[in-house]
Scaffold this active site. Structure first.
Site, short mmCIF file in Angstrom:
data_model
loop_
_atom_site.label_atom_id
_atom_site.label_comp_id
_atom_site.label_asym_id
_atom_site.label_seq_id
_atom_site.Cartn_x
_atom_site.Cartn_y
_atom_site.Cartn_z
N ASP A 173 0.81 -1.21 0.00
CA ASP A 173 0.00 0.00 0.00
C ASP A 173 0.85 1.27 0.00
OD1 ASP A 173 1.01 -0.40 2.46
OD2 ASP A 173 -0.86 -0.04 3.57
N HIS A 223 24.07 1.96 -19.02
CA HIS A 223 23.02 2.32 -18.05
C HIS A 223 23.22 1.59 -16.71
CE1 HIS A 223 20.30 3.74 -21.58
NE2 HIS A 223 21.14 4.65 -21.19
N ASP A 277 27.09 9.68 -14.04
CA ASP A 277 26.09 10.33 -14.88
C ASP A 277 24.90 10.60 -13.96
OD1 ASP A 277 24.13 11.08 -16.69
OD2 ASP A 277 24.65 9.54 -18.17
N ASP A 307 21.45 16.91 -16.71
CA ASP A 307 22.01 15.62 -17.16
C ASP A 307 23.51 15.83 -17.41
OD1 ASP A 307 22.50 13.14 -18.25
OD2 ASP A 307 21.29 13.44 -20.05
N HIS A 353 26.89 5.01 -28.73
CA HIS A 353 25.64 5.77 -28.56
C HIS A 353 25.72 7.08 -29.34
CE1 HIS A 353 27.68 8.44 -25.71
NE2 HIS A 353 28.08 7.38 -25.03
N HIS A 397 20.97 14.45 -27.03
CA HIS A 397 19.51 14.36 -27.15
C HIS A 397 18.90 15.66 -26.65
CE1 HIS A 397 19.62 13.60 -22.77
NE2 HIS A 397 20.62 12.77 -23.02
N HIS A 410 15.26 12.75 -21.60
CA HIS A 410 15.28 12.51 -23.05
C HIS A 410 14.02 13.17 -23.55
CE1 HIS A 410 17.88 8.73 -22.15
NE2 HIS A 410 18.60 9.81 -22.18
N GLU A 429 27.45 14.61 -25.28
CA GLU A 429 28.00 13.58 -24.40
C GLU A 429 28.77 12.48 -25.13
OE1 GLU A 429 24.87 10.99 -22.72
OE2 GLU A 429 23.42 12.41 -23.52
N TYR A 485 34.36 3.66 -24.54
CA TYR A 485 34.21 2.56 -23.59
C TYR A 485 35.02 1.38 -24.11
CZ TYR A 485 30.36 5.78 -23.06
OH TYR A 485 29.63 6.94 -22.94
N ARG A 532 33.05 9.23 -20.27
CA ARG A 532 32.04 10.07 -20.95
C ARG A 532 32.09 11.44 -20.30
NH1 ARG A 532 27.97 6.97 -20.77
NH2 ARG A 532 26.73 7.67 -18.98
N GLU A 583 29.68 14.91 -20.32
CA GLU A 583 28.35 15.36 -20.79
C GLU A 583 27.97 16.70 -20.18
OE1 GLU A 583 25.05 12.85 -19.53
OE2 GLU A 583 23.80 13.67 -21.14
N1 GLY Z 1 21.57 10.01 -18.33
C1 GLY Z 1 20.96 9.63 -19.52
C2 GLY Z 1 21.67 10.17 -20.66
O1 GLY Z 1 22.76 10.69 -20.53
O2 GLY Z 1 21.18 10.17 -21.75
MN MN Z 2 23.53 11.51 -18.80
MN MN Z 3 22.23 12.49 -21.64
#
Ligand code: GLY
Ligand code: MN
Ligand code: MN
Length: 430
Positions: free
Chosen positions: A32, A236, A253, A264, A343, A347, A354, A377, A381, A398, A400
């Site tokens: 609940d 992720h 991240d 982000d 990737h 975005h 996103h 970003e 890797y 990375r 970003e």
């Molecule tokens: N943290 C999600 C991305 O960087 O797209």
């Molecule tokens: Mn990110």
């Molecule tokens: Mn991102």
């Protein structure tokens, strides 16, 4: 702000139509108890109301426009147990509505609000339970032809219209995103200052979330990623359960959600405070690419153009470091880099991390215009078992930042957290 948005949508809607927006549904976490409630971004965009169990109807009829809300009624007992409710009278006033009706009486009123309209704009399928109520109301009108009722005959998705609106951020939105960027940056700075060999990844997560909450950002905008060593190669990764070792780089991240707007940021830094010479070399390849990409951003440029520049820098860098072999142009042409950079460059970002908005194509060639907000970003890797010099095995990097396109360039919203080797090492030593 909300009235302006409604006006903009009314202008785009056909006459004798209604656009219907649904509040998010509460999600059970355990028996609940529920997950913290987070309002639906589109619903919020048009009224700023953050309670569950609500429907917003934006009605355009014979040139006149009306905003009608269905929301929870005031209820003394429920409010003692579960929290305050705005109710109908206050909703009209605070949310600048023409009418508010109890959601408990949805089935008695909804068809009457839709009567005589030709078209219903709806994000059909997003909230199937609300769809059922809406289609039942339309069906009731169809069956009431003898009472003189007229049922809408057209159904259209409002997402193409609304996504384009949300894609261009107003000055008010940019101000909130700037704040989300600042809080996110403060979280990353705190993580850099706190990091020590032997800590668990989740302990850095705790430092970051502490900073978010203390600044009034009540939740992260997405699951925080803290990956040390080769955990950084899992894009992720959110387990965040490993002990950080001497010699590891850690990739974080994390972004704060501030008044519904997402930050982000990704930063990668040495757990022990000092990059090894090889780590610094690979890091600087990604950094050079990230800075070059941001430098290109202005109206008319595209994420695709910036990514081509990133590919040139990163593939040349990997060839120089002996990670890839061959001709740079051919390696790019044949997409051989995808083994290490799998990737996209960035975005849209806004109410959703996103964010909504058409990219035109999978390469993201859409020309940028003032008010668009994007992330940049790039990352590399290198899996632990990659056939590369040992010093680069099991390293993920990375970097970003979040950026808003201005009249003739761009503004970086997340510049408060260092990203050069020297600046990161200085902060970590402080
Ligand atoms: N943290 C999600 C991305 O960087 O797209
Ligand atoms: Mn990110
Ligand atoms: Mn991102």
């Amino acid at each position: 702000m909300f009235l302006q948005r409604r006006q903009q949508l009314f202008t785009a809607m056909s006459d004798n139509s209604v656009a219907i927006f649904c509040a998010s549904e509460e999600q059970v976490r355990s028996r609940d108890t529920e997950f913290p409630f987070r309002q639906d971004s589109d619903f919020f965009y048009f009224c700023g109301f953050s309670e569950p169990k609500a429907l917003l109807l934006l009605i355009k009829k014979a040139g006149e426009t009306r905003s009608v809300l269905f929301n929870r009624s005031k209820d003394k007992l429920a409010e003692i147990w579960q929290g305050r409710r705005l109710g109908q009278t206050q909703a009209i006033d605070q949310l600048a509505l023409d009418k508010a009706l109890p959601i408990e009486e949805l089935n008695e009123h909804l068809h009457l609000e839709l009567e005589g309209l030709s078209k219903v704009y709806l994000a059909q399928g997003r909230y199937p339970a609300y769809d059922q109520h809406i289609f039942a109301a339309i069906e009731r009108l169809r069956n009431g032809l003898r009472s003189g009722w007229q049922a809408p005959t057209q159904l259209e998705d409002w997402r193409p219209l609304v996504d384009e609106m949300r894609l261009i951020k107003s000055a008010d939105e940019v101000a909130l995103m700037r704040k989300a960027g600042e809080i996110s940056a403060a979280g990353h700075c705190r993580a850099m200052r706190s990091a020590k060999v032997g800590m668990f990844e989740y302990q850095l997560e705790a430092e970051i979330h502490h900073e978010f909450l203390m600044a009034g950002a009540r939740a992260p905008a997405y699951g925080t990623i803290v990956g040390a060593g080769d955990n950084a190669c899992i894009l992720h990764y959110t387990e965040n359960q490993s002990v950080m070792q001497d010699g590891d780089l850690v990739l974080i991240d994390a972004g704060a959600e501030y008044q519904m707007y997402a930050g982000d940021i990704t930063r990668t830094f040495p757990v022990n405070g000092k990059f090894s010479p090889e780590q610094a070399k690979l890091y600087n390849v990604v950094l050079e690419a990230q800075i070059a990409a941001i430098d290109m951003l202005k109206p008319g440029a595209s994420i695709y153009d910036a990514n081509q520049r990133v590919l040139n820098i990163m593939v040349s860098g990997m060839v120089e470091l002996g990670i890839m072999q061959g001709d740079v142009a051919t390696l790019i042409e044949e997409e051989a880099y995808k083994e290490y950079y799998m990737h996209g460059l960035g975005h849209w970002i806004g109410l959703d991390v996103h964010d909504v908005g058409d990219y035109h194509d999978v390469k993201r060639t859409r020309p940028l215009v003032e008010g668009m907000a994007i992330t940049i970003e790039p990352g590399l890797y290198i899996p632990a078992d990659a056939d590369v010099p040992a010093a680069y095995q099991g390293v993920g990097i990375r970097i970003e930042d979040d950026v808003v396109i201005t009249a003739n360039g761009c503004e970086v919203l997340t510049a408060d957290v260092p990203k050069t080797v020297a600046d990161i090492e200085a902060l970590m030593a402080s």
